[in-house]
Motif scaffolding. Structure first.
Motif, short mmCIF file in Angstrom:
data_model
loop_
_atom_site.label_atom_id
_atom_site.label_comp_id
_atom_site.label_asym_id
_atom_site.label_seq_id
_atom_site.Cartn_x
_atom_site.Cartn_y
_atom_site.Cartn_z
N ALA A 37 53.90 18.15 -34.88
CA ALA A 37 53.10 17.71 -36.03
C ALA A 37 51.63 18.11 -35.84
O ALA A 37 50.97 18.60 -36.76
N ALA A 38 51.15 17.93 -34.61
CA ALA A 38 49.74 18.26 -34.33
C ALA A 38 49.49 19.76 -34.47
O ALA A 38 48.46 20.18 -35.02
N ILE A 39 50.45 20.56 -34.02
CA ILE A 39 50.28 22.03 -34.13
C ILE A 39 50.16 22.44 -35.59
O ILE A 39 49.26 23.20 -35.98
N VAL A 40 51.04 21.93 -36.42
CA VAL A 40 51.04 22.32 -37.84
C VAL A 40 49.78 21.78 -38.52
O VAL A 40 49.14 22.48 -39.31
N ALA A 41 49.41 20.54 -38.19
CA ALA A 41 48.22 19.94 -38.82
C ALA A 41 46.95 20.70 -38.42
O ALA A 41 46.06 20.91 -39.25
N ASN A 42 46.88 21.11 -37.17
CA ASN A 42 45.69 21.85 -36.75
C ASN A 42 45.55 23.19 -37.47
O ASN A 42 44.45 23.66 -37.73
N ARG A 43 46.68 23.78 -37.82
CA ARG A 43 46.63 25.07 -38.51
C ARG A 43 46.41 24.93 -40.03
O ARG A 43 45.69 25.71 -40.65
N LEU A 44 47.04 23.95 -40.64
CA LEU A 44 47.04 23.89 -42.11
C LEU A 44 46.27 22.71 -42.69
O LEU A 44 46.13 22.59 -43.90
N GLY A 45 45.76 21.85 -41.80
CA GLY A 45 45.10 20.62 -42.26
C GLY A 45 43.84 20.86 -43.06
O GLY A 45 43.40 19.98 -43.80
N ASP A 46 43.25 22.05 -42.95
CA ASP A 46 42.05 22.33 -43.74
C ASP A 46 42.40 22.60 -45.20
O ASP A 46 41.54 22.56 -46.07
N ARG A 47 43.70 22.86 -45.48
CA ARG A 47 44.10 23.20 -46.85
C ARG A 47 45.16 22.30 -47.45
O ARG A 47 45.24 22.15 -48.67
N VAL A 48 46.01 21.75 -46.60
CA VAL A 48 47.08 20.89 -47.12
C VAL A 48 46.64 19.43 -47.02
O VAL A 48 46.24 18.98 -45.94
N SER A 49 46.69 18.71 -48.14
CA SER A 49 46.24 17.31 -48.05
C SER A 49 47.39 16.30 -48.13
O SER A 49 47.22 15.14 -47.81
N ARG A 50 48.58 16.74 -48.54
CA ARG A 50 49.72 15.80 -48.61
C ARG A 50 50.73 16.14 -47.52
O ARG A 50 51.31 17.23 -47.52
N TRP A 51 50.96 15.19 -46.62
CA TRP A 51 51.83 15.40 -45.46
C TRP A 51 52.94 14.37 -45.42
O TRP A 51 52.68 13.16 -45.53
N THR A 52 54.17 14.83 -45.20
CA THR A 52 55.31 13.95 -45.02
C THR A 52 55.89 14.21 -43.63
O THR A 52 56.11 15.36 -43.26
N THR A 53 56.15 13.13 -42.91
CA THR A 53 56.75 13.31 -41.58
C THR A 53 58.21 13.72 -41.69
O THR A 53 58.58 14.84 -41.37
N LEU A 54 59.06 12.79 -42.17
CA LEU A 54 60.50 13.02 -42.18
C LEU A 54 61.06 12.96 -43.58
O LEU A 54 60.63 12.15 -44.40
N ASN A 55 62.08 13.78 -43.83
CA ASN A 55 62.87 13.64 -45.05
C ASN A 55 64.17 12.90 -44.73
O ASN A 55 64.96 13.33 -43.88
N GLU A 56 64.39 11.78 -45.38
CA GLU A 56 65.66 11.06 -45.33
C GLU A 56 66.21 10.86 -43.92
O GLU A 56 67.28 11.40 -43.58
N PRO A 57 65.52 10.08 -43.08
CA PRO A 57 66.05 9.85 -41.73
C PRO A 57 67.44 9.21 -41.74
O PRO A 57 68.20 9.37 -40.79
N TRP A 58 67.81 8.53 -42.82
CA TRP A 58 69.17 7.97 -42.91
C TRP A 58 70.20 9.09 -42.76
O TRP A 58 71.18 8.95 -42.02
#
Ligand code: FCB
Length: 450
Positions: free
Chosen positions: A145-166
């Motif tokens: 998560a940190a790797i992706v946020a460090n690269r795209l966090g300057d442009r992406v403002s909506r972040w979701t951790t998991l889709n449907e953990p069920w």
């Protein structure tokens, strides 16, 4: 028909997921995911289909984003393939993998669309031993998560951790119909906890890496559960525990529900929950994503083969219309879920992050007539509008899906797209529902069904 107008600024989106559309599984250093392994194992996916090529979105994303712009989408929900970013699930980033998402995000933003990024939509790196039954996977997820946020966090403002953990936990580890295909109910409960721990650790990693204005969410497929008979009342309580409260309660700070622990005491003593874990899971989020397709009716009985529920509970098909998945069409369950969140949990903005239907679409010349899909979407949007009037803080709606795609264990036979994909040529054709959705977005409203 009544004209139903949505609040100003309501987010109109469409959703996809990496393994379902990208293809290019062997390109630019991508590692193997559990879905590559699962789909390539005969007997797991209808027709032996795999995500190897899918909708070839990896190579066609420019044209696909242009269609999103023509639709008028205000947001696009997509997922990042963890094995592109970290081919073995750990260690330094694979630059070529990150570059793909960098280009994709720029294309989305350049088209005036808001990207909503899901970090995990089921394509776990195969090399992570034990998958979600291993506690270490949660820590690896936070690093990713940190790797992706460090690269795209300057442009992406909506972040979701998991889709449907069920689905990850119960379809992956209890019923075995999803990757990694295990049928060990006790392991599924362990997986639930490690997924939720990953969510909490991931949320903290995102907060550290992202600007304070970033929005962090999780997406749950909450179930509208009801009993088929008075005898099924307790079965419905148990299913509600395993489908809904096992996620919502710890997320909102109440820890795992006591009745769920009691109901599952023959499977596990829950010692995989360590001191402090529940506090991590309760790390505040900004938004809750809800995916809804169909209601769940249960009774005491004998579970059907491949059921994710306890062996003495059966799912009952209520009468009435169904989609090509065999899923009952009943939008009232969506309303029930939204009002329940409003009434039983602390206030939080909500988005419907997936809703849609598969039908046996036919491509004739350059058209796909799909009135059933339009009807399905209209019914659910009518209920969404009702919920807003009833005080639910509903901020947006994402149709599943932008494109026909790899529908997991069902392969390419089930088409959920509002845009048709001819897999032989990769030609895209707008279905009638896509033209309809474009008008909905333009008008910020629908002609309601009620
Ligand atoms: C959801 C998944 C999504 C899609 C739809 C039909 O459970 O999140 O990827 O397969 O179902």
């Amino acid at each position: 028909m009544t004209r139903l107008v949505f609040p100003e600024g309501f987010v109109w989106g469409a959703a996809t997921a990496a393994y379902q559309i990208e293809g290019a599984v062997g390109e630019d250093g991508r590692g193997l995911s559990i879905w590559d392994t699962f789909a390539r194992t005969p007997g797991n996916v209808v027709g032996g289909d795999t995500g190897d090529v899918a909708a070839d979105h990896y190579h066609r994303f420019g044209a696909d984003v242009a269609m999103m712009r023509d639709l008028g989408l205000s947001a696009y929900r997509f997922s990042v393939a963890w094995p592109r970013v970290q081919p073995t699930g750990r260690g330094p980033a694979n630059a070529a993998g990150l570059d793909f998402y960098d280009r994709l995000v720029d294309e989305i933003l350049g088209s005036g669309i808001d990207p909503m990024l899901t970090l995990y939509h089921w394509d776990l790196p195969q090399a992570l031993d034990g998958g979600w039954t291993s506690r270490d996977t949660a820590a690896r997820f936070a690093e990713y998560a940190a790797i992706v946020a460090n690269r795209l966090g300057d442009r992406v403002s909506r972040w979701t951790t998991l889709n449907e953990p069920w689905c990850s936990a119960f379809l992956g580890y209890a019923s075995g119909v999803h990757a990694p295909g295990r049928k060990e109910p006790a392991e599924a409960l362990k997986a639930v906890h490690h997924l939720m721990l990953a969510h909490g650790l991931g949320t903290r990693a995102l907060r550290d890496a992202l600007p304070a204005t970033a929005e962090v969410s999780i997406v749950l497929n909450l179930a509208a559960v009801s009993p088929a008979s008075p005898e099924g009342k307790d079965a419905a309580r148990r299913v509600d525990g395993l489908a809904n409260r096992i996620f919502l309660d710890p997320l909102f700070g109440a820890g795992y529900p006591a009745d769920v622990k009691r109901d599952t005491a023959d499977l596990t003593d829950w010692s995989f929950v360590h001191d402090g874990d529940e506090a991590v899971i309760a790390t505040p989020i900004d938004l809750l994503g809800v995916n809804y397709y169909s209601p769940t009716v249960v009774d005491l009985g004998t579970a059907e083969p491949d059921s994710p529920w306890p062996h003495d509970i059966e799912t009952v098909a209520p009468p009435g219309p169904r989609t090509a998945m065999g899923w009952p069409i009943d939008a009232s369950g969506l309303g029930a879920i939204l009002t329940r969140l409003r009434d039983e949990y602390p206030p939080i903005p909500v988005m419907i992050t997936e809703n849609g239907a598969a039908f046996d679409d036919e491509l004739t010349a350059d058209a796909v007539r799909d009135p059933e899909r339009v009807d399905y979407l209209r019914r659910h949007l009518t209920v969404a509008h009702e919920a807003i009037r009833a005080g639910v803080d509903l901020r947006g709606y994402f149709v599943w899906s932008l494109l026909d795609n790899f529908e997991w264990a069902y392969g390419y036979g089930k088409r959920f797209g509002i845009i048709h994909v001819d897999y032989a040529t990769q030609r895209r054709v707008w279905k009638d529902s896509a033209y309809w959705y474009r008008e909905v977005i333009k008008a910020n409203g629908i002609n309601g069904t009620a």
